[in-house]
Write a protein that holds these residues in place. Structure first.
Motif, PDB file in Angstrom:
ATOM      1  N   UNK A 187      -1.894  -9.393   9.313  1.00 58.86           N
ATOM      2  CA  UNK A 187      -1.714  -8.874   7.956  1.00 58.86           C
ATOM      3  C   UNK A 187      -0.229  -8.944   7.626  1.00 58.86           C
ATOM      4  N   UNK A 188       0.070  -8.706   6.376  1.00 54.15           N
ATOM      5  CA  UNK A 188       1.476  -8.796   5.968  1.00 54.15           C
ATOM      6  C   UNK A 188       2.289  -7.581   6.402  1.00 54.15           C
ATOM      7  N   UNK A 189       1.657  -6.616   7.072  1.00 54.26           N
ATOM      8  CA  UNK A 189       2.373  -5.421   7.530  1.00 54.26           C
ATOM      9  C   UNK A 189       2.622  -5.421   9.030  1.00 54.26           C
ATOM     10  N   UNK A 190       2.157  -6.452   9.741  1.00 54.31           N
ATOM     11  CA  UNK A 190       2.172  -6.396  11.203  1.00 54.31           C
ATOM     12  C   UNK A 190       3.005  -7.494  11.849  1.00 54.31           C
ATOM     13  N   UNK A 203       5.144   4.570   1.898  1.00 54.34           N
ATOM     14  CA  UNK A 203       6.102   4.105   0.888  1.00 54.34           C
ATOM     15  C   UNK A 203       5.355   3.721  -0.388  1.00 54.34           C
ATOM     16  N   UNK A 204       6.002   3.821  -1.535  1.00 56.54           N
ATOM     17  CA  UNK A 204       5.335   3.450  -2.787  1.00 56.54           C
ATOM     18  C   UNK A 204       5.218   1.933  -2.941  1.00 56.54           C
ATOM     19  N   UNK A 205       4.686   1.522  -4.088  1.00 55.31           N
ATOM     20  CA  UNK A 205       4.522   0.100  -4.414  1.00 55.31           C
ATOM     21  C   UNK A 205       3.591  -0.606  -3.429  1.00 55.31           C
ATOM     22  N   UNK A 206       2.663   0.185  -2.848  1.00 48.62           N
ATOM     23  CA  UNK A 206       1.642  -0.421  -2.021  1.00 48.62           C
ATOM     24  C   UNK A 206       2.089  -0.854  -0.638  1.00 48.62           C
ATOM     25  N   UNK A 207       3.291  -0.464  -0.237  1.00 46.73           N
ATOM     26  CA  UNK A 207       3.807  -0.892   1.060  1.00 46.73           C
ATOM     27  C   UNK A 207       3.085  -0.203   2.213  1.00 46.73           C
ATOM     28  N   UNK A 208       2.753   1.073   2.036  1.00 45.19           N
ATOM     29  CA  UNK A 208       2.021   1.790   3.077  1.00 45.19           C
ATOM     30  C   UNK A 208       2.930   2.504   4.060  1.00 45.19           C
ATOM     31  N   UNK A 248       9.351   2.428  11.117  1.00 49.92           N
ATOM     32  CA  UNK A 248       9.249   0.983  11.323  1.00 49.92           C
ATOM     33  C   UNK A 248      10.265   0.251  10.469  1.00 49.92           C
ATOM     34  N   UNK A 249      11.245  -0.384  11.136  1.00 52.68           N
ATOM     35  CA  UNK A 249      12.357  -0.981  10.392  1.00 52.68           C
ATOM     36  C   UNK A 249      11.911  -2.088   9.441  1.00 52.68           C
ATOM     37  N   UNK A 250      11.088  -2.999   9.920  1.00 51.56           N
ATOM     38  CA  UNK A 250      10.732  -4.155   9.086  1.00 51.56           C
ATOM     39  C   UNK A 250       9.932  -3.757   7.852  1.00 51.56           C
ATOM     40  N   UNK A 251       9.086  -2.750   7.993  1.00 54.84           N
ATOM     41  CA  UNK A 251       8.348  -2.294   6.815  1.00 54.84           C
ATOM     42  C   UNK A 251       9.302  -1.662   5.801  1.00 54.84           C
ATOM     43  N   UNK A 252      10.315  -0.962   6.316  1.00 58.05           N
ATOM     44  CA  UNK A 252      11.297  -0.375   5.418  1.00 58.05           C
ATOM     45  C   UNK A 252      12.107  -1.475   4.718  1.00 58.05           C
ATOM     46  N   UNK A 253      12.526  -2.463   5.483  1.00 54.07           N
ATOM     47  CA  UNK A 253      13.282  -3.576   4.906  1.00 54.07           C
ATOM     48  C   UNK A 253      12.430  -4.307   3.861  1.00 54.07           C
ATOM     49  N   UNK A 254      11.157  -4.540   4.197  1.00 59.73           N
ATOM     50  CA  UNK A 254      10.273  -5.243   3.273  1.00 59.73           C
ATOM     51  C   UNK A 254      10.120  -4.460   1.974  1.00 59.73           C
ATOM     52  N   UNK A 255       9.989  -3.151   2.105  1.00 56.44           N
ATOM     53  CA  UNK A 255       9.854  -2.317   0.908  1.00 56.44           C
ATOM     54  C   UNK A 255      11.127  -2.380   0.065  1.00 56.44           C
ATOM     55  N   UNK A 256      12.267  -2.139   0.692  1.00 53.68           N
ATOM     56  CA  UNK A 256      13.515  -2.074  -0.062  1.00 53.68           C
ATOM     57  C   UNK A 256      13.851  -3.434  -0.683  1.00 53.68           C
ATOM     58  N   UNK A 257      13.566  -4.509   0.030  1.00 54.61           N
ATOM     59  CA  UNK A 257      13.874  -5.843  -0.496  1.00 54.61           C
ATOM     60  C   UNK A 257      12.776  -6.374  -1.412  1.00 54.61           C
ATOM     61  N   UNK A 258      11.652  -5.669  -1.482  1.00 52.76           N
ATOM     62  CA  UNK A 258      10.559  -6.142  -2.324  1.00 52.76           C
ATOM     63  C   UNK A 258       9.885  -7.379  -1.759  1.00 52.76           C
ATOM     64  N   UNK A 259       9.785  -7.472  -0.418  1.00 53.49           N
ATOM     65  CA  UNK A 259       9.185  -8.637   0.222  1.00 53.49           C
ATOM     66  C   UNK A 259       7.676  -8.495   0.278  1.00 53.49           C
ATOM     67  N   UNK A 260       7.022  -9.624   0.245  1.00 50.63           N
ATOM     68  CA  UNK A 260       5.559  -9.610   0.294  1.00 50.63           C
ATOM     69  C   UNK A 260       5.066  -9.420   1.722  1.00 50.63           C
TER      70      UNK A 260
END
Length: 432
Positions: free
Chosen positions: A215-218, A349-354, A403-415
């Motif tokens: 998945x895009x979160x793992x 996290x908001x914006x569907x990040x989880x 989880x660092x990468x999920x935080x980075x993905x959220x802040x950077x708006x990554x898919x």
RNA sequence: UCCCCGGUAGCUCAGUCGGUAGAGCAGGUGGCUGUUAACCACUUUGUCGGCGGUUCGAGUCCGUCCCGGGGAGCCA
């Protein structure tokens, strides 16, 4: 002699002759006026050469220079309103260092598979550079946050003899032929020991999960920031997680707007991240889910659709606390107010990040912990050292992991989290 | 492990009813004194993922395997 400079510092050198070292990002020509777009890791700058105003050999070097060739140049810094960075370089000399072979990544569209196969080169693209700069800033913000609060950094081991929790799949490796070792899935148990020594501690390192998650979160290898605090209760770490997330967002907004803009990440949603974050008990979350059409029987864990629904319901992270005991790990302390639940918290996290944070108050009573081990069918012997923490001056204590990468993905708006780490490790991808 | 989608030039893709392979970009050559993913002209490039089958004929239809993507389960 040479006024060696980085591109990001050019604004302070207007009117001076400087030397830049870097790589050719792109080039354009209009006959006798030729443009070299250079990058040096700190930015991009367009440089100009005009036939007759530069030695003929340097002018001719343009023809040989290919994309990503390395070179050093000298030139006069000139303010240029039309240039993206506001400055341009009038070249006085051009010295190729190495002429690159056909570079596979054109400044065009490419597919994910191709880019991941060329991750070692993909990192050179402006977008990937921006992500890595934000990631760097987030890591520094975390260290500063804990340092300022007098937490002590304690590094936990990566080789472990057993599972921290028996439930998850671990990467197994041979240890000198006669034993197995496992790659850590969490530093928490060790961090609890450190908290009993130093009071307030944190660790930050790689974590490994052998789950076959696509998945895009793992990721199978990701970085986790964990903290553990003696004498802290659930409410304390909920407040700490909230303060940490706010501090990180504030830092990134203060220092990395340029990168976020390059990533086309809207700033509004990040600027909205202010305390207090909404707090919902698991039971209250079920009611909210039911009202939104998601029926979940009490006692069942929340699935990905439910987490998405909850995280999209708020404009800031939401803290879900006190899950049913059977959904969570053995070391979590039951809630005295409702023993069916445990004193735990997930931050979505908001914006569907989880989920980006998971934490709990730990069971500090030896007998209760032994019962939980039995319920989870976990062997006692390898955890005797951990049980010692409940034999020698046990105290209430709590902690969480981020989880660092999920935080980075959220802040950077990554898919997808795979862009949030330099060299992602995925189920079907171990290279480069 | 399960479900869905995909694999055609270096890259991104099109390819109709089964009839013998295409475009843009990249690369190459030439042109242009302000270009912005520059532009203009000309131009090279194919194991249509592999194997098997149906057919006079398969990129196209069938079977199977491999690889990738998205999701689920799982997952502090």
């Amino acid at each position: 002699m040479t006024n060696l400079t980085y591109i990001e510092d050019l604004s302070a050198k207007a009117g001076q002759e400087v030397t830049l070292q870097g790589w050719l990002y792109n080039k354009r020509s209009s006959g006798k006026v030729r443009f070299l777009i250079l990058r040096d890791g700190t930015g991009l700058v367009q440089s100009v050469m005009v036939k007759g105003k530069i030695p003929e050999a340097d002018f001719a070097a343009f023809d040989r220079l290919t994309q990503e060739s390395s070179l050093w140049v000298t030139g006069l810094v000139r303010a240029e309103p039309r240039a993206p960075g506001g400055y341009e370089l009038d070249l006085t000399s051009v010295h190729p260092w190495h002429l690159a072979q056909d570079y596979p990544i054109a400044p065009k569209e490419h597919g994910v598979d191709f880019l991941l196969n060329h991750r070692h080169l993909w990192l050179r693209s402006p977008r990937q550079q921006a992500i890595l700069r934000v990631r760097d800033e987030i890591i520094r913000a975390c260290r500063d946050f804990f340092g300022e609060r007098r937490f002590i950094l304690v590094d936990t081991p990566i080789f472990t003899p057993t599972a921290c929790e028996g439930t998850t799949t671990l990467f197994e490796t041979d240890y000198f032929g006669d034993r197995k070792a496992y790659l850590t899935q969490s530093g928490q148990l060790y961090l609890e020991a450190a908290a009993m020594a130093l009071g307030k501690v944190y660790c930050f390192g790689p974590t490994f999960r052998a789950e076959k998650s696509k998945t895009r979160r793992h990721l199978t290898e990701f970085w986790m920031l964990e903290t553990e605090i003696a004498f802290a209760e659930l409410e304390d770490i909920m407040a700490l997680a909230e303060a940490l997330i706010c501090a990180i967002i504030q830092r990134v907004l203060a220092t990395r707007v340029k990168e976020l803009t390059a990533l086309e990440r809207p700033l509004g949603p990040l600027e909205a991240i202010q305390p207090p974050f909404p707090r919902l008990s698991y039971t209250a979350a079920l009611e909210r889910l039911a009202a939104g059409g998601h029926q979940v029987p009490w006692g069942e864990d929340l699935g990905a659709p439910e987490e998405s629904f909850l995280s999209e319901s708020f404009d800031r992270p939401v803290l879900i606390h006190r899950y049913p005991k059977n959904c969570k790990a053995f070391y979590m302390k039951p809630d005295p107010g409702d023993p069916r639940t445990v004193l735990c918290v997930d931050v979505l996290a908001p914006e569907g990040v989880g989920e980006i944070v998971g934490g709990s108050q730990r069971e500090d009573d030896l007998e209760a912990l032994l019962e939980r081990l039995e319920e989870h069918h976990l062997p006692r012997e390898p955890l005797e050292w951990y049980l010692d923490l409940r034999r020698y001056g046990s105290v209430p204590h709590s902690g969480f992991g981020l989880g660092l990468e999920r935080l980075v993905a959220w802040i950077c708006g990554l898919h997808h989290v795979r862009e949030a780490i330099p060299f992602p490790r995925l189920m079907d991808r171990l290279a480069p």
